[in-house]
Design an enzyme around this catalytic site. Structure first.
Site, PDB file in Angstrom:
ATOM      1  N   ARG A  80      47.118  33.209  57.922  1.00  0.00           N
ATOM      2  CA  ARG A  80      48.295  33.352  57.050  1.00  0.00           C
ATOM      3  C   ARG A  80      49.588  33.061  57.800  1.00  0.00           C
ATOM      4  O   ARG A  80      50.550  32.567  57.202  1.00  0.00           O
ATOM      5  CB  ARG A  80      48.335  34.750  56.440  1.00  0.00           C
ATOM      6  CG  ARG A  80      47.302  34.893  55.346  1.00  0.00           C
ATOM      7  CD  ARG A  80      47.387  36.197  54.641  1.00  0.00           C
ATOM      8  NE  ARG A  80      46.616  36.134  53.417  1.00  0.00           N
ATOM      9  CZ  ARG A  80      46.057  37.179  52.817  1.00  0.00           C
ATOM     10  NH1 ARG A  80      46.176  38.377  53.349  1.00  0.00           N
ATOM     11  NH2 ARG A  80      45.390  37.024  51.706  1.00  0.00           N
ATOM     12  N   LYS A 102      32.091  39.865  38.074  1.00  0.00           N
ATOM     13  CA  LYS A 102      32.288  40.353  36.700  1.00  0.00           C
ATOM     14  C   LYS A 102      32.837  39.313  35.743  1.00  0.00           C
ATOM     15  O   LYS A 102      33.795  38.610  36.067  1.00  0.00           O
ATOM     16  CB  LYS A 102      33.270  41.524  36.729  1.00  0.00           C
ATOM     17  CG  LYS A 102      32.716  42.752  37.387  1.00  0.00           C
ATOM     18  CD  LYS A 102      33.758  43.832  37.351  1.00  0.00           C
ATOM     19  CE  LYS A 102      33.207  45.159  37.805  1.00  0.00           C
ATOM     20  NZ  LYS A 102      34.285  46.143  37.874  1.00  0.00           N
ATOM     21  N   GLY A 110      40.174  33.640  47.199  1.00  0.00           N
ATOM     22  CA  GLY A 110      39.258  34.769  47.307  1.00  0.00           C
ATOM     23  C   GLY A 110      37.960  34.443  48.014  1.00  0.00           C
ATOM     24  O   GLY A 110      37.937  33.797  49.062  1.00  0.00           O
ATOM     25  N   GLY A 132      44.186  37.436  43.827  1.00  0.00           N
ATOM     26  CA  GLY A 132      44.656  37.837  42.498  1.00  0.00           C
ATOM     27  C   GLY A 132      45.682  36.866  41.932  1.00  0.00           C
ATOM     28  O   GLY A 132      45.669  36.561  40.735  1.00  0.00           O
TER      29      GLY A 132
END
Ligand code: AMP
Length: 419
Positions: A40, A206, A375, A398
């Site tokens: 990062r 999910k 992710g 996210g």
């Protein structure tokens, strides 16, 4: 509306407040916090170099972890200042707070090309609350605002949104950094009218987490390939047995609507036809969170759409991986979000690795644009050593998901529009 970028700014002699994503993984070693992965920090270097060349006085702001508005020494950004200095090859000053008289004095004394890193913005409750007084304090030291923290752009916090409004209210410009610009280009513009066939690969745990993305992509994609545990909720809708697999009975209505929409629009919606399954056995132990620990025994191929009652599906099987790979190799645009199985366990990583290889082949051999939506798919590609062989890997988790859903991210909305 296109947003201003750091390349549009004239920064010489100006104090430029740059929001970066320095939420790096750290661990304690011999009583000191050590950075485990500086990706990062590396990602921000192009923007910083551009600002240095332009003669900006750079003030960097970031958060680290979740200190919940309190000072927490293990979450100090001080080690990041040292690491950044190392990587950029020039001194980086560190302020032990992000607001206040001392910070204002230090920021005021910066010379062209100097860099100052402020302490963790989340040491103040006003950060996550996007408190206007706190944003005004942050804004005191800024002539211009740059946001290069895509990974935090889905949050309306003081350093991602409030301070930009403070700067803009004074007539200062607010621009996207180079990394943010790339994220908006690949996750946004490039997917507006993609070269076809446009193949979307979706996996992960999910359906409920991804249903909005699925719904939106059903309007754009030619084909959607589904893997991961969420495939079993779709199989549940179709009346198959899912054994002990991770399914969401509550999400069956939305899953059914997605299947109907795919049929309606002529989007090919592929589900796994074989799976790697295993038998979960309770070890009687509890993990740190007090949840029972399971062992997954007797990993095996299940060449049927029904999963046996005692078993759980953990990966797509070899025949599904072959079928998906063929589709992927024929694509001109690929968007991938979420692993095909529980890839953290080597016994269930094959499906994800096969898909990763096909994505790389399509990119390298037939010029497909491959965009990895953040992710765990990024983690899986890096695990397979293929991270540098795709067109673009998002740095957001996210934030990428929300952006792909079509949401307006507060950190992006706060930037000045291009005239
Ligand atoms: P997500 O954050 O929704 O993309 O989900 C990623 C997580 O889903 C990873 O940690 C995977 O281990 C997990 N996962 C993927 N497939 C399965 C599966 N079949 N059963 C259980 N977990 C899975």
């Amino acid at each position: 509306m296109a947003k201003l970028t750091v390349r549009d700014l004239s920064v010489r002699g100006k104090r430029v407040f740059v929001r970066v994503d320095y939420n790096v993984p750290m661990a304690e070693k011999d009583g000191q916090m050590v950075i485990n992965d500086s990706t990062r920090i590396k990602e921000t270097l192009p923007t910083l170099r551009l600002l240095i060349e332009g003669g900006a006085r750079i003030i960097l702001a970031a958060h680290l972890g979740r200190p919940d508005g309190k000072k927490e020494s293990s979450m100090s950004l001080r080690p990041v200042a040292a690491k950044l200095a190392d990587m950029i090859g020039r001194p980086v000053a560190f302020a032990d707070d992000c607001v206040g008289d001392r910070v204002e004095k230090t920021a005021g004394a910066l010379k062209d090309g100097d860099i100052l890193l402020l302490e963790n913005t989340r040491f103040h409750a006003g950060e996550e609350g996007n408190d206007s007084a706190f944003a005004a304090q942050l804004g005191k030291i800024a002539d211009l605002y740059v946001n290069d923290a895509f990974g935090a752009a889905h949050r309306a916090h003081a350093s991602t949104a409030g301070v930009a409004q403070v700067v803009a209210a004074r007539g200062g410009l607010c621009a996207a950094g180079l990394l943010m610009e790339r994220e908006l280009k690949f996750l946004g513009d490039e997917l507006e009218s993609p070269a076809r066939p446009f193949v979307v690969i979706l996996g992960g745990a999910k359906v409920s987490d991804k249903i909005q993305v699925i719904d939106r992509l059903l309007e754009k994609a030619d084909m959607i390939l589904v893997g991961g545990a969420m495939a079993y909720t779709f199989r549940l809708v179709q009346g198959y047995k899912t054994g002990k697999s991770l399914v969401e009975p509550d999400a069956t209505p939305v899953a059914a609507r997605a299947l109907a929409k795919a049929a309606d629009r002529g989007v090919r919606f592929l589900l796994p036809s074989d799976n790697i399954i295993a038998t979960p056995v309770n070890t009687g132990k509890l993990n740190k969170k007090g949840k029972p620990v399971f062992e997954f025994q007797n990993a095996r191929l299940n060449d049927s759409l029904d999963i046996p009652d005692d078993a759980e599906g953990f990966d797509i099987g070899p025949s599904t991986a072959r079928r998906y790979s063929e589709v992927i190799r024929s694509a001109k645009t690929i968007l991938w979000n979420g692993p095909m199985g529980m890839f953290e366990d080597a016994r269930f990583a094959e499906g994800t690795h096969e898909v990763a290889k096909a994505v790389v082949e399509a990119t390298q051999n037939s010029g497909a644009k491959s965009i990895i939506g953040g992710g765990d798919s990024v983690k899986a590609l890096n695990q397979a050593g293929l991270g540098d062989k795709v067109t673009f890997m998002s740095t957001g988790g996210g934030a990428s998901l929300e952006f792909l859903e079509g949401a307006v991210l507060p950190g992006v909305a706060a930037l000045s529009d291009k005239k």
